[in-house]
Design a protein around this motif. Structure first.
Motif, PDB file in Angstrom:
ATOM      1  N   PRO A  62       0.829  -1.206   0.000  1.00  0.00           N
ATOM      2  CA  PRO A  62       0.000   0.000   0.000  1.00  0.00           C
ATOM      3  C   PRO A  62       0.866   1.259   0.000  1.00  0.00           C
ATOM      4  O   PRO A  62       2.033   1.232   0.389  1.00  0.00           O
ATOM      5  CB  PRO A  62      -0.811  -0.120   1.287  1.00  0.00           C
ATOM      6  CG  PRO A  62      -0.060  -1.060   2.141  1.00  0.00           C
ATOM      7  CD  PRO A  62       0.726  -1.955   1.234  1.00  0.00           C
ATOM      8  N   GLY A  63       0.279   2.357  -0.432  1.00  0.00           N
ATOM      9  CA  GLY A  63       0.990   3.632  -0.434  1.00  0.00           C
ATOM     10  C   GLY A  63       1.543   4.026  -1.781  1.00  0.00           C
ATOM     11  O   GLY A  63       2.187   5.057  -1.914  1.00  0.00           O
ATOM     12  N   ARG A  64       1.295   3.231  -2.821  1.00  0.00           N
ATOM     13  CA  ARG A  64       1.836   3.516  -4.148  1.00  0.00           C
ATOM     14  C   ARG A  64       0.774   4.014  -5.119  1.00  0.00           C
ATOM     15  O   ARG A  64       1.031   4.142  -6.307  1.00  0.00           O
ATOM     16  CB  ARG A  64       2.499   2.263  -4.717  1.00  0.00           C
ATOM     17  CG  ARG A  64       3.645   1.724  -3.908  1.00  0.00           C
ATOM     18  CD  ARG A  64       4.935   2.407  -4.173  1.00  0.00           C
ATOM     19  NE  ARG A  64       5.255   2.317  -5.585  1.00  0.00           N
ATOM     20  CZ  ARG A  64       6.090   3.117  -6.212  1.00  0.00           C
ATOM     21  NH1 ARG A  64       6.692   4.073  -5.544  1.00  0.00           N
ATOM     22  NH2 ARG A  64       6.338   2.986  -7.484  1.00  0.00           N
ATOM     23  N   LEU A  65      -0.427   4.307  -4.642  1.00  0.00           N
ATOM     24  CA  LEU A  65      -1.489   4.821  -5.494  1.00  0.00           C
ATOM     25  C   LEU A  65      -1.077   6.161  -6.083  1.00  0.00           C
ATOM     26  O   LEU A  65      -0.494   7.000  -5.389  1.00  0.00           O
ATOM     27  CB  LEU A  65      -2.775   4.989  -4.671  1.00  0.00           C
ATOM     28  CG  LEU A  65      -4.000   5.483  -5.425  1.00  0.00           C
ATOM     29  CD1 LEU A  65      -4.500   4.409  -6.378  1.00  0.00           C
ATOM     30  CD2 LEU A  65      -5.095   5.847  -4.440  1.00  0.00           C
ATOM     31  N   LEU A  66      -1.373   6.375  -7.365  1.00  0.00           N
ATOM     32  CA  LEU A  66      -1.075   7.661  -7.992  1.00  0.00           C
ATOM     33  C   LEU A  66      -2.065   8.705  -7.485  1.00  0.00           C
ATOM     34  O   LEU A  66      -3.274   8.465  -7.462  1.00  0.00           O
ATOM     35  CB  LEU A  66      -1.169   7.564  -9.510  1.00  0.00           C
ATOM     36  CG  LEU A  66      -0.014   6.873 -10.195  1.00  0.00           C
ATOM     37  CD1 LEU A  66      -0.298   6.722 -11.689  1.00  0.00           C
ATOM     38  CD2 LEU A  66       1.278   7.645 -10.000  1.00  0.00           C
ATOM     39  N   VAL A  67      -1.543   9.858  -7.073  1.00  0.00           N
ATOM     40  CA  VAL A  67      -2.370  10.959  -6.585  1.00  0.00           C
ATOM     41  C   VAL A  67      -1.963  12.243  -7.297  1.00  0.00           C
ATOM     42  O   VAL A  67      -0.864  12.361  -7.815  1.00  0.00           O
ATOM     43  CB  VAL A  67      -2.234  11.147  -5.052  1.00  0.00           C
ATOM     44  CG1 VAL A  67      -2.749   9.932  -4.312  1.00  0.00           C
ATOM     45  CG2 VAL A  67      -0.809  11.444  -4.649  1.00  0.00           C
TER      46      VAL A  67
END
Length: 150
Positions: free
Chosen positions: A32-37
């Motif tokens: 987790p934590g790699r979502l594009l924002v």
């Protein structure tokens, strides 16, 4: 010369991923934590993986709610949401008591949403988390765009 066309599975462990084996195939579980924002950086609008964004930055993320965990009690309800993007990357998002009653209608697994919130890192060794302030379903946004363009 070494044969690099071999079909044997790679057994090397890559930091940040866990290899899980099933009877049919080998799958890689993304951390987790790699979502594009999206956010406004020093040089204007930017798109990056969540773990690369500075703490206390307001971000916009888009994806499908894959898991919802309700924590707290009736007096102080909170939620922990896992948001997964189209590429399989994910982010943990928290909805605090202050925003829970306004947003709980959108906290449904399988719903495609756009959310805004601030980046927080509970510990330096943990992935970044988004503290959610606004959630809107993609259907609401499309309906509003249709009314505006008509």
């Amino acid at each position: 010369m070494k044969d690099r066309t071999s079909t044997t599975p790679v057994t090397k462990t890559v930091p940040g991923t866990e290899l899980t084996t099933s009877s049919a195939s080998t799958a890689v579980e993304k951390r987790p934590g790699r979502l594009l924002v999206e956010y406004f950086g020093d040089l204007g609008p930017a798109t990056r993986h969540l773990d690369m964004v500075p703490v206390r930055t307001m971000v916009t993320a888009m994806g499908r709610i894959s898991k919802v965990g309700i924590v707290g009690d009736d007096v102080n309800p909170r939620a922990i949401v896992c948001l997964t993007g189209s590429d399989g990357e994910s982010a943990q998002c928290t909805v605090d008591t202050e925003h829970y009653l306004d947003l709980f209608d959108y906290l449904v697994e399988g719903t495609f949403v756009v959310l805004r919130g601030t980046v927080r890192r509970p510990l330096s060794t943990m992935p970044a988390v988004i503290d959610v302030m606004v959630i809107r379903s993609a259907q609401d946004i499309c309906a509003q765009a249709g009314v505006v363009s008509a």
